[in-house]
Design a protein around this motif. Structure first.
Motif, short mmCIF file in Angstrom:
data_model
loop_
_atom_site.label_atom_id
_atom_site.label_comp_id
_atom_site.label_asym_id
_atom_site.label_seq_id
_atom_site.Cartn_x
_atom_site.Cartn_y
_atom_site.Cartn_z
N PHE A 1 0.81 -1.22 0.00
CA PHE A 1 0.00 0.00 0.00
C PHE A 1 0.84 1.27 0.00
N SER A 2 2.00 1.24 0.65
CA SER A 2 2.83 2.43 0.74
C SER A 2 3.31 2.90 -0.63
N GLU A 3 3.26 2.01 -1.62
CA GLU A 3 3.75 2.35 -2.96
C GLU A 3 2.67 2.93 -3.86
N TRP A 4 1.40 2.88 -3.42
CA TRP A 4 0.37 3.34 -4.35
C TRP A 4 -0.85 4.02 -3.73
N VAL A 5 -1.03 3.97 -2.41
CA VAL A 5 -2.21 4.55 -1.79
C VAL A 5 -2.19 6.07 -1.91
N GLY A 6 -3.33 6.62 -2.35
CA GLY A 6 -3.47 8.06 -2.50
C GLY A 6 -4.08 8.72 -1.28
N MET B 1 -12.21 -12.20 -1.60
CA MET B 1 -11.78 -10.84 -1.88
C MET B 1 -11.70 -10.62 -3.38
N GLY B 2 -12.36 -9.56 -3.83
CA GLY B 2 -12.27 -9.20 -5.23
C GLY B 2 -11.82 -7.76 -5.36
N PHE B 3 -11.26 -7.41 -6.50
CA PHE B 3 -10.85 -6.01 -6.68
C PHE B 3 -10.86 -5.63 -8.16
N GLU B 4 -10.99 -4.33 -8.37
CA GLU B 4 -10.94 -3.75 -9.70
C GLU B 4 -10.18 -2.43 -9.57
N VAL B 5 -9.13 -2.26 -10.38
CA VAL B 5 -8.36 -1.02 -10.37
C VAL B 5 -8.58 -0.31 -11.69
N LYS B 6 -9.07 0.93 -11.61
CA LYS B 6 -9.42 1.64 -12.83
C LYS B 6 -9.36 3.14 -12.62
N ASP B 7 -8.64 3.81 -13.49
CA ASP B 7 -8.61 5.28 -13.51
C ASP B 7 -8.31 5.90 -12.15
N GLY B 8 -7.29 5.38 -11.49
CA GLY B 8 -6.84 5.98 -10.25
C GLY B 8 -7.62 5.59 -9.01
N THR B 9 -8.46 4.56 -9.10
CA THR B 9 -9.21 4.09 -7.93
C THR B 9 -9.19 2.57 -7.87
N ALA B 10 -8.87 2.05 -6.70
CA ALA B 10 -8.93 0.61 -6.46
C ALA B 10 -10.20 0.33 -5.65
N LEU C 1 -17.37 -3.08 0.86
CA LEU C 1 -16.61 -2.48 -0.23
C LEU C 1 -15.57 -1.53 0.35
N ALA C 2 -14.42 -1.45 -0.30
CA ALA C 2 -13.43 -0.45 0.06
C ALA C 2 -12.95 0.21 -1.22
N THR C 3 -12.89 1.53 -1.23
CA THR C 3 -12.31 2.25 -2.36
C THR C 3 -11.08 2.98 -1.85
N VAL C 4 -10.01 2.93 -2.64
CA VAL C 4 -8.76 3.59 -2.27
C VAL C 4 -8.22 4.32 -3.49
N ALA C 5 -7.91 5.60 -3.34
CA ALA C 5 -7.30 6.35 -4.43
C ALA C 5 -5.93 5.76 -4.72
#
Length: 496
Positions: free
Chosen positions: A136-141, A186-195, A158-162
């Motif tokens: 997370f330290s490499e990409w969390v906004g 656990m599922g995830f989708e990363v798109k346009d600056g949001t995980a 649900l969790a959203t992270v910039a």
């Protein structure tokens, strides 16, 4: 969107028709035992940052949400969410960083928000190897949220992270997903600056994709049910929490596994369910005096009207380390009184609900419909203080005096008409509360019609270790009441 009347709560938060827990378990999401640790760690890239032990930065983060970005990333069918957003105005960032500097024990020293978040994430990764897999330290906004949502008849967290780097986000979440039990949990989708992450008991990957698709087409930010909360919260909030009470309660009741609690935990709430109507919103941000938390319900049921003039009475009461005012409802004895009486007498006699001498019930009967103020000093030594209670009859006032008289002189009580005044033996008031250094700022956001309010001089309650770690926190003001038929609240933390 303008500021109005927490806290929650903390909660800062008002006495809404429900007591909403925005944690994963509170949402009713109970992942399999094998993967629970990984899932909770994964979902809390947001929550741990906001609530964890990261010194003053974490504290300021929790109490300070422009939730605009968050609401645009969540589906309109969301039942509840809490969000943290540092991507607010420059002035708000400076206010927060200034507050953090007042806490010398803070573990995060950077004066740049993005670097501070990265530092905090790195600290968490160093402490927990499971969390470290997410990188997370490499990409969390600067913004993140946790939410409760229903998909195909099943509840999901649900969790959203910039994201500042979508590639690294995918890499980290892929590793975390494998460690947490796979796509089912656990599922995830990363798109346009949001995980966007989804956590559940089955088909979580499909749920994550569905959540992103719905949010793009029909976001919570544009839904009618969120409109009133959006107007109330305004812009610049660093933390926001919101819930559709009926929907959130329904999902929680249907999904909490009874076997782990030895029965249905919701059965203890009795008729409480009928009051789960409308929405509740909470927002918090930094201000010149420290941190302010505001809250309001919308479309709530059975809101207890507050009393005007109580804050004026509190201001004129004697100076104190902790002081408060209250206006109890006419049916206090039948609602809270009955429940509290059962707990009290059960705890004392070992027979829940029994009150052999009828004393507990008599006290609550006497307090029904009463208003009053109280104050105490010397909390860390020999506490002293007084209370002034205006009851609805002389008989009720005398009942309370009788209680005071039974203390053998420890409390001295007098009655004048419907009002009873009780004070500890030897108590000598000095000055008015309105003259206290922190009082005006602490209660400055109180609504006009009050259900209850409290002022606390925190400096008089700390030991030396507390002062070293949290000495910048000077006072707390709490006020809850009603406005326009809704429950409203205001909590202020005075920091200098």
């Amino acid at each position: 969107m303008g500021a109005a009347q927490p806290p929650a709560a903390g909660g800062g938060y008002p006495p809404p028709p429900g007591d909403i827990n925005l944690g994963v378990s509170g949402f009713g999401i109970e992942p399999p035992k094998k993967s629970r640790k990984g899932l909770v760690i994964g979902i809390s890239a947001a929550v741990v940052l906001a609530l964890g032990g990261g010194g003053a930065w974490a504290a300021a983060s929790f109490f300070g949400t422009d939730g605009t970005d968050t609401e645009t990333k969540l589906p309109a069918s969301t039942a509840a969410f809490a969000s943290f957003n540092l991507d607010v105005s420059k002035s708000q960032q400076l206010e927060l960083l200034d507050l953090i500097e007042k806490f010398p024990e803070s573990d995060v020293k950077s004066d740049d928000p993005e670097k501070a978040v990265a530092e905090f994430m790195k600290m968490l990764e160093d402490d927990d190897e499971d969390f470290a897999k997410g990188k997370f330290s490499e990409w969390v906004g600067l913004s993140t949220s946790i939410a409760l949502w229903e998909h195909d008849g099943k509840p999901y967290a649900l969790a959203t992270v910039a994201s500042t780097d979508d590639g690294k986000a995918k890499e980290g979440l892929t590793a975390l997903q494998k460690d947490s039990g796979g796509e089912a949990d656990m599922g995830f989708e990363v798109k346009d600056g949001t995980a966007t992450m989804a956590f559940g008991e089955d088909k979580s990957q499909a749920a994550a994709k569905a959540a992103v698709k719905e949010a793009e087409k029909d976001p919570l930010s544009e839904s009618d049910k969120f409109a009133d909360a959006a107007e109330f919260l305004g812009e610049g909030q660093v933390v926001t929490a919101w819930a559709d009470l009926e929907q959130a309660y329904k999902l929680g009741k249907e999904s909490v596994p009874q076997s782990e609690y030895g029965g249905d935990p919701f059965s203890m709430m009795g008729d409480f369910e009928k009051n789960m109507k409308g929405q509740i919103a909470v927002g918090a941000k930094a201000d010149d005096f420290g941190i302010e938390i505001v809250s309001s319900t919308f479309g709530a049921k059975d809101v207890t009207e507050g009393k005007e003039g109580l804050m004026d009475k509190l201001s004129k009461s004697p100076d104190a380390d902790i002081a408060g005012a209250f206006a109890l409802p006419d049916d206090f004895s039948e609602s809270l009184g009955a429940a509290a009486g059962g707990l009290l007498t059960g705890g004392l006699t070992g027979a829940p609900g029994q009150d052999p001498n009828g004393e507990t019930q008599a006290i609550f009967d006497a307090l029904s419909g009463a208003t009053g103020t109280f104050g105490m000093t010397g909390l860390t030594g020999a506490p002293q203080g007084q209370a002034v209670i205006e009851t609805t009859s002389a008989d009720k006032a005398n009942t309370l005096k009788g209680l005071a008289d039974s203390t053998g002189g420890e409390i001295e009580a007098t009655v004048e008409g419907n009002t009873v005044t009780g004070k500890s033996s030897g108590y000598s008031p000095s000055g008015k509360l309105s003259g206290h250094k922190y009082y005006s700022d602490a209660v400055g956001g109180a609504p006009e019609a009050i259900n209850y309010a409290m002022f606390m001089d925190v400096t008089k309650m700390m030991d030396e270790q507390d002062k070293k770690e949290m000495g910048a926190l000077k006072a707390v003001g709490v006020a809850f009441g009603s406005k326009g038929g809704e429950s409203v609240g205001n909590v202020r933390l005075i920091i200098e």
